[in-house]
Design a protein around this motif. Structure first.
Motif, short mmCIF file in Angstrom:
data_model
loop_
_atom_site.label_atom_id
_atom_site.label_comp_id
_atom_site.label_asym_id
_atom_site.label_seq_id
_atom_site.Cartn_x
_atom_site.Cartn_y
_atom_site.Cartn_z
N UNK A 316 0.96 -1.31 -0.23
CA UNK A 316 0.04 -0.01 0.07
C UNK A 316 1.03 1.22 -0.10
N UNK A 317 0.70 1.87 -1.23
CA UNK A 317 1.79 3.09 -1.12
C UNK A 317 1.05 4.37 -1.29
N UNK A 325 5.76 8.27 -5.61
CA UNK A 325 5.43 7.10 -6.20
C UNK A 325 5.82 7.10 -7.60
N UNK A 326 5.67 8.15 -8.33
CA UNK A 326 5.97 8.37 -9.65
C UNK A 326 7.45 7.92 -9.95
N UNK A 331 12.66 4.51 -10.62
CA UNK A 331 13.91 4.06 -9.97
C UNK A 331 14.01 2.67 -9.67
N UNK A 332 12.65 1.97 -9.23
CA UNK A 332 12.83 0.48 -8.95
C UNK A 332 12.93 -0.25 -10.45
N UNK A 333 12.06 0.17 -11.19
CA UNK A 333 12.18 -0.55 -12.66
C UNK A 333 13.65 -0.39 -13.31
N UNK A 334 14.27 0.63 -12.93
CA UNK A 334 15.59 0.81 -13.70
C UNK A 334 16.51 -0.04 -12.96
N UNK A 335 16.30 -0.11 -11.49
CA UNK A 335 17.34 -0.73 -10.58
C UNK A 335 17.08 -2.46 -10.95
N UNK A 336 16.02 -2.88 -10.87
CA UNK A 336 15.49 -4.17 -11.38
C UNK A 336 16.09 -4.88 -12.54
#
Length: 551
Positions: A316-317, A325-326, A331-336
């Motif tokens: 839950x964000x 959140x955006x 960042x998480x997309x790029x990191x993973x």
């Protein structure tokens, strides 16, 4: 003229036609050269002295300053002489150019061109006469022999003689072509001397067009552009068929924008894998990277509390600001994505593992993990306000296209203007030679995979925004084929070290437009895969033929 009424010129006759122009312009050139001795020529020499003095480490500071000061003093005098003679030189150049314009084409180049045309006819007649003689001789020899081996030998000899005659014709044609090209280039040689290599735009384009015609090779042209021509013809056919079948035109402003909008996220993926293909590799995990990125981005930017869980945990964000959140999703997309591409890059570089294997392993691991963690469910829609913040429409124009343009510019700069980009081409062309020259093949390979991961992350994030969520592990299936095919169609060679960003862009646009067109026509998705497969096969075949031709 030579040979009675023939218009074919001998070399001596061609020189006679050229002589009046050469003499007239030559006298003017001598005057111009004498006026430039103490002016322009001296300026060039003194500027060279100043540049050399600045770079000469053997000089003391005082000696350097003294030499530069003395040269600058002489330079001012030379510039004054140049300014004094400028008008006179300009008049002389105008006089020479007016004479060239009045006499070159009519009195020299036109007769040479006509001579070349006649020479081609004569060469063809000579070839046909030779072939007729060979055929006659062959028939006579065949009538005298009955042994099968002798017949076979005679046919082989005859075939070789015909080949030699054809080769001789091609040599004659090339000699004629060389003669006409040299005659054309002589005019610009005169202008080059008069103006010191300064040409007008029209003159530059005329030379480029002549050089293109001179170096044109039909086989090489078809190998390089045959697939593009075929695809354009297919697209034209679709533009004709669509209004008949569907009652509306295909090539409309809105359809073009839709094609570019769909192509934008895919552009990131193609730009990423292009660097790997440049290294004679590939990436089979792109589609799964997209699915992973879409899932991560949807979970973080989900509208309200997530309806699905990850390893049983419901995220839950909603307490975070929308902008936060955006950014976190990006960042998480790029990191993973970068994490997994770096792993593949490490195994490829460290253990000389083929990227086919390392990325296939990635593909299986990613799909297995995401499917197991999420139970394969789709996570629904994201906050509807986010897409309008990042990729709003200005009127009917989708600004997601601007993100793709930015990516194209950045990757072009990396490929063409950085040391890493130059090393990328070097390693792709010949890894062993690059290593001997001091380039770290390991660093370049891993760097290419890291760059690909960053682009995959951005591309999947943008796709999530474009689709307003709906992330799942299954999303992006088959996208790796589209990205790889777009690169190959765009001229990025699987042999390594060959490719341009412009080609990647063209390839993505071609594939997206073709898919969009077939969808509008109602062609089954499975048949669209057939089209894609045929295009890939033809593209790689042409690429292999180009490689064999170079070898």
């Amino acid at each position: 003229m030579a040979n009675g009424n023939s218009k074919i010129l001998t070399a001596e006759q061609e020189l006679e036609l050229r002589k009046p122009i050469e003499d007239y312009v030559g006298k003017i050139q001598e005057k111009i050269d004498s006026l430039r001795v103490d002016g322009t020529d001296k300026i060039v020499a003194l500027q060279s002295v100043i540049d050399s003095a600045k770079k000469d480490k053997s000089l003391t500071s005082g000696e350097r300053e003294n030499r530069i000061s003395q040269a600058k003093s002489e330079l001012e005098k030379a510039k004054a002489v140049e300014a004094q003679n400028r008008d006179q030189i300009s008049k002389l150049i105008s006089d020479a150019e007016a004479y060239i314009k009045a006499h070159f084409d009519n009195e020299y180049y036109a007769p040479v061109r006509e001579s070349c045309a006649q020479e081609k006819v004569a060469a063809k007649e000579k070839y046909q006469k030779k072939v007729a003689e060979l055929e006659k001789e062959h028939q006579q020899n065949m009538s005298k022999i009955s042994d099968q081996q002798e017949i076979k030998d005679e046919k082989y000899v005859h075939k070789n003689r015909l080949f030699d005659a054809k080769l001789e014709l091609q040599k004659d044609y090339q000699a004629i072509k060389d003669r006409q090209h040299a005659a054309f280039a002589w005019k610009y040689h005169l202008i080059d001397l008069l103006r010191m290599s300064k040409f007008t735009f029209a003159e530059t384009q005329a030379q480029k067009w002549e050089n293109y015609k001179y170096t044109f090779n039909r086989r090489a042209f078809l190998l390089r552009n045959g697939l593009y021509i075929a695809i354009i013809l297919i697209f034209i056919a679709l533009c004709i068929i669509t209004p008949i079948v569907k009652g509306s035109p295909l090539l409309t402003y809105n359809n073009v924008l839709n094609i570019l909008q769909q192509a934008s996220p895919r552009m990131f993926l193609a730009l990423g894998v292009a660097a790997l293909i440049l290294l004679a590799g590939t990436d089979l995990s792109i589609g799964r990277m997209v699915g992973m990125g879409m899932t991560i981005a949807t979970i973080i930017m989900h509208q309200g509390v997530n309806t699905g869980g990850v390893f049983g945990h419901i995220f839950d964000f909603t307490s975070m600001p929308v902008v936060g959140r955006m950014v976190l999703a990006l960042v998480m997309c790029v990191l993973f994505c970068t994490f997994f591409t770096t792993i593949a890059g490490f195994f490829t570089a460290k253990f000389k593992m083929h990227p086919f294997i390392s990325t296939m392993a990635n593909m299986l691991v990613i799909f297995g993990l995401i499917t197991y963690a999420t139970k394969g469910v789709s996570f629904g829609a994201i906050e509807p306000s986010i897409p309008s913040m990042v990729i709003p429409k200005i009127g009917t124009f989708p600004t997601i296209i601007l993100w793709a343009i930015a990516a194209i510019v950045i990757v072009w700069f990396i490929w063409n203007k950085t040391t890493f980009g130059k090393n990328l081409y070097a390693v792709g062309g010949n890894a062993e030679a690059a290593s001997v020259s001091g380039i770290s093949v390991f660093a370049v390979t891993v760097g290419a995979f890291v760059l690909a991961g960053i682009l995959y992350g951005f591309g999947s994030w943008l796709e999530c925004l474009r689709m307003v969520g709906s992330g799942s592990a299954a999303y992006g299936q088959g996208w790796e084929m589209d990205a790889i095919a777009a690169c190959v169609v765009g001229g990025v060679s699987f042999t390594g070290g060959i490719g341009k960003i412009s080609g990647v862009v063209v390839g993505v646009c071609i594939f997206t437009a073709l898919t969009y067109s077939l969808t509008i026509l109602g062609i089954d998705t499975n048949l669209q895969f057939v089209f894609s497969g045929i295009i890939i096969l033809v593209a790689v075949t042409l690429d292999c033929l180009k490689y064999v031709q170079k070898k």
